[in-house]
Design a protein around this motif. Structure first.
Motif, PDB file in Angstrom:
ATOM      1  N   SER A  20       1.004  -0.975   0.122  1.00  0.00           N
ATOM      2  CA  SER A  20       0.506   0.389  -0.055  1.00  0.00           C
ATOM      3  C   SER A  20       0.902   1.434  -0.027  1.00  0.00           C
ATOM      4  O   SER A  20       0.633   1.743  -0.459  1.00  0.00           O
ATOM      5  N   TYR A  21       1.530   1.516   0.910  1.00  0.00           N
ATOM      6  CA  TYR A  21       2.851   2.250   1.082  1.00  0.00           C
ATOM      7  C   TYR A  21       3.057   2.955  -0.170  1.00  0.00           C
ATOM      8  O   TYR A  21       3.695   4.310  -0.568  1.00  0.00           O
ATOM      9  N   ARG A  22       3.712   1.343  -2.094  1.00  0.00           N
ATOM     10  CA  ARG A  22       3.511   2.463  -2.868  1.00  0.00           C
ATOM     11  C   ARG A  22       2.903   3.376  -3.718  1.00  0.00           C
ATOM     12  O   ARG A  22       3.542   4.235  -4.597  1.00  0.00           O
ATOM     13  N   PHE A  23       1.875   3.334  -3.448  1.00  0.00           N
ATOM     14  CA  PHE A  23       0.719   3.874  -4.168  1.00  0.00           C
ATOM     15  C   PHE A  23      -0.206   4.757  -3.815  1.00  0.00           C
ATOM     16  O   PHE A  23      -1.595   5.401  -4.201  1.00  0.00           O
ATOM     17  N   LEU A  24      -0.241   4.702  -1.821  1.00  0.00           N
ATOM     18  CA  LEU A  24      -1.339   5.889  -1.300  1.00  0.00           C
ATOM     19  C   LEU A  24      -0.649   6.692  -0.542  1.00  0.00           C
ATOM     20  O   LEU A  24       0.645   6.296   0.013  1.00  0.00           O
ATOM     21  N   PRO A  25      -0.934   7.765  -0.056  1.00  0.00           N
ATOM     22  CA  PRO A  25      -0.372   8.674   0.908  1.00  0.00           C
ATOM     23  C   PRO A  25      -0.293   7.367   2.566  1.00  0.00           C
ATOM     24  O   PRO A  25      -1.865   7.072   2.861  1.00  0.00           O
ATOM     25  N   THR A  26       0.368   7.758   3.372  1.00  0.00           N
ATOM     26  CA  THR A  26       0.275   7.130   4.092  1.00  0.00           C
ATOM     27  C   THR A  26       1.481   7.804   5.321  1.00  0.00           C
ATOM     28  O   THR A  26       2.083   8.781   5.470  1.00  0.00           O
ATOM     29  N   ALA A  27       0.975   7.252   6.608  1.00  0.00           N
ATOM     30  CA  ALA A  27       1.885   8.005   7.648  1.00  0.00           C
ATOM     31  C   ALA A  27       2.244   7.481   9.099  1.00  0.00           C
ATOM     32  O   ALA A  27       1.655   6.218   9.154  1.00  0.00           O
ATOM     33  N   SER A  28       3.668   7.354   8.686  1.00  0.00           N
ATOM     34  CA  SER A  28       4.417   6.265   9.408  1.00  0.00           C
ATOM     35  C   SER A  28       4.829   5.949  11.393  1.00  0.00           C
ATOM     36  O   SER A  28       3.886   7.554  11.850  1.00  0.00           O
ATOM     37  N   VAL A  29       4.403   5.427  12.105  1.00  0.00           N
ATOM     38  CA  VAL A  29       4.257   4.971  13.030  1.00  0.00           C
ATOM     39  C   VAL A  29       5.795   4.854  14.245  1.00  0.00           C
ATOM     40  O   VAL A  29       5.913   3.603  13.948  1.00  0.00           O
ATOM     41  N   PHE A  30       5.959   5.797  14.543  1.00  0.00           N
ATOM     42  CA  PHE A  30       7.551   5.317  14.612  1.00  0.00           C
ATOM     43  C   PHE A  30       8.019   4.620  15.734  1.00  0.00           C
ATOM     44  O   PHE A  30       6.958   4.350  16.884  1.00  0.00           O
ATOM     45  N   ARG A  31       8.654   3.902  15.507  1.00  0.00           N
ATOM     46  CA  ARG A  31       8.808   2.191  15.857  1.00  0.00           C
ATOM     47  C   ARG A  31      10.220   2.590  17.428  1.00  0.00           C
ATOM     48  O   ARG A  31      10.115   1.849  18.579  1.00  0.00           O
ATOM     49  N   GLY A  32      10.673   4.247  17.967  1.00  0.00           N
ATOM     50  CA  GLY A  32      11.740   4.432  18.671  1.00  0.00           C
ATOM     51  C   GLY A  32      12.729   4.524  18.423  1.00  0.00           C
ATOM     52  O   GLY A  32      12.861   3.914  16.899  1.00  0.00           O
ATOM     53  N   SER A  33      13.340   5.188  19.620  1.00  0.00           N
ATOM     54  CA  SER A  33      15.068   4.518  19.074  1.00  0.00           C
ATOM     55  C   SER A  33      15.618   3.897  19.969  1.00  0.00           C
ATOM     56  O   SER A  33      17.116   3.809  19.332  1.00  0.00           O
ATOM     57  N   GLY A  34      15.329   2.893  20.061  1.00  0.00           N
ATOM     58  CA  GLY A  34      15.791   1.437  20.937  1.00  0.00           C
ATOM     59  C   GLY A  34      16.046   0.438  20.322  1.00  0.00           C
ATOM     60  O   GLY A  34      15.542   0.697  18.896  1.00  0.00           O
ATOM     61  N   ASP A  35      17.001  -0.548  21.257  1.00  0.00           N
ATOM     62  CA  ASP A  35      16.973  -1.639  20.539  1.00  0.00           C
ATOM     63  C   ASP A  35      15.157  -2.082  20.039  1.00  0.00           C
ATOM     64  O   ASP A  35      14.464  -2.700  20.659  1.00  0.00           O
ATOM     65  N   VAL A  36      15.680  -3.112  18.962  1.00  0.00           N
ATOM     66  CA  VAL A  36      14.943  -4.629  19.159  1.00  0.00           C
ATOM     67  C   VAL A  36      14.950  -4.974  20.204  1.00  0.00           C
ATOM     68  O   VAL A  36      16.063  -5.446  20.595  1.00  0.00           O
TER      69      VAL A  36
END
Length: 379
Positions: free
Chosen positions: A16-32
């Protein structure tokens, strides 16, 4: 089933991100956050499906167009499969599983006293005072007890398809037909919906209530829904990747079905919900919020609705489906076979992504026996 249709569904759910406008939900800056693994061979796990046919887990997954499937038991991944171009790092569309994320966010606000369960919508969104939602309570929205009429701009469609097509056209996900005069944004869509009878008298599952809840959350905090989900939950999970929402022309997130995320990141969320709001030893969601969801809602209203055959014995609470089965399981379900299944008494969570060309009621029936067979095997 038409292979071309399944391929179209997959393209939409995978990219969907290739052809629709989107808004990111930031994962944060911490470790996985690491997830332990203890693989088990479940491919040949045998059970009898809802149609009375003997089958296995692998047959069921492949025959019903599964894209990805993950089982966690006691915090460890015991089974993980990907199909048809799906990859661990790809964010898949969650469809109406998104509703349960929104319901959880609202439940947190209720617990903290920032919202009241009996507050009326017009208190927070005066723009909807004259719509179906103006005099509805937040709890009625959460429990899908809103009686409303969706304007008909697609006379050839049934009720479910009409309300879905109306929303998708307002967002811009599907192109407007020639002569279309309906809403062009999510907020216009909500304002166009009218009331049919007193709220609280029936279970009527639809997209409008969740979109209103998303608007209330954003209005309450003065930030986007994507930012709020990141702050409250996503950035605390140690997610591998950002999630993202589909948005309309005004940048409003599709609260009822626009979230996309990876399989393992959704599993992190599910495991947190199973573990009373804790993940990797850190509190994320108050335990009281999850207890309120697990208790369920009014089974009598769901039993009297058109969803009863697919979900016998279920209730609906705070945008989650509650099974009331022997494992105290509760679920998030979405179109084309998206699923989070949390079974506390089996210490198990399952996350499923699919491209099954049918309603979520169909996939709920298709996989109910499979999930129970997995739980029986693991305990």
């Amino acid at each position: 089933m038409d292979p071309k249709l399944i391929d179209i569904i997959r393209q939409n759910m995978h990219h969907s991100y290739r052809f629709l406008p989107t808004a990111s939900v930031f994962r944060g800056s911490g470790d996985v956050s690491p997830i332990a693994s203890d693989p088990q061979y479940l491919d040949e796990l045998a059970f009898v499906d809802a149609a009375g046919r003997a089958t296995t887990l692998s047959e069921t997954l492949e025959q019903n167009h599964t894209d990805a499937f993950l089982v966690m038991h006691r915090g460890k991944i015991v089974y993980e499969k990907y199909y048809s171009g799906m990859e661990p790092t790809l964010q898949h569309g969650l469809a109406s599983v998104t509703k349960s994320f929104i319901g959880t966010l609202v439940s947190i606000e209720l617990y903290e006293g920032n919202l009241g369960a009996n507050d009326r919508v017009h208190r927070y969104i005066p723009e909807l005072a004259d719509s179906a939602f103006g005099d509805a309570t937040l709890q009625q929205l959460l429990d899908m007890q809103i009686s409303c009429i969706y304007p008909v701009f697609f006379p050839e469609a049934n009720y479910i398809d009409n309300q879905r097509n109306l929303l998708l056209t307002a967002i811009g996900t599907i192109p407007a037909k020639e002569g279309y005069t309906g809403p062009r944004t999510i907020h216009e869509y909500l304002a166009s919906i009218t009331k049919s009878q007193e709220h609280g008298s029936a279970f009527l599952y639809s997209n409008g209530p969740t979109e209103v809840l998303g608007w209330i959350l954003s209005r309450l905090h003065g930030v986007s829904l994507a930012e709020l989900l990141s702050q409250r939950i996503w950035s605390k999970l140690g997610a591998e990747k950002d999630a993202y929402f589909i948005v309309d022309s005004e940048g409003t997130e599709q609260a009822c079905g626009g979230l996309h995320a990876t399989l393992r990141d959704v599993a992190r969320f599910a495991e947190m919900m199973r573990n009373d709001g804790f993940f990797n030893g850190y509190p994320i969601v108050p335990e009281a919020v999850i207890d309120a969801i697990r208790q369920g809602g009014r089974s009598d209203l769901l039993a009297a609705s058109n969803r009863a055959m697919a979900r016998p014995g279920y209730s609906y609470r705070n945008q989650w489906w509650i099974t009331h089965n022997r494992f105290n399981a509760y679920e998030a379900n979405g179109l084309y076979g998206q699923r989070i299944h949390i079974a506390p008494l089996a210490e198990m969570v399952i996350v499923q992504f699919s491209a099954y060309p049918g309603h979520s009621d169909e996939t709920a029936t298709l996989f109910s026996h499979a999930f129970e067979a997995i739980a029986n095997h693991l305990i």
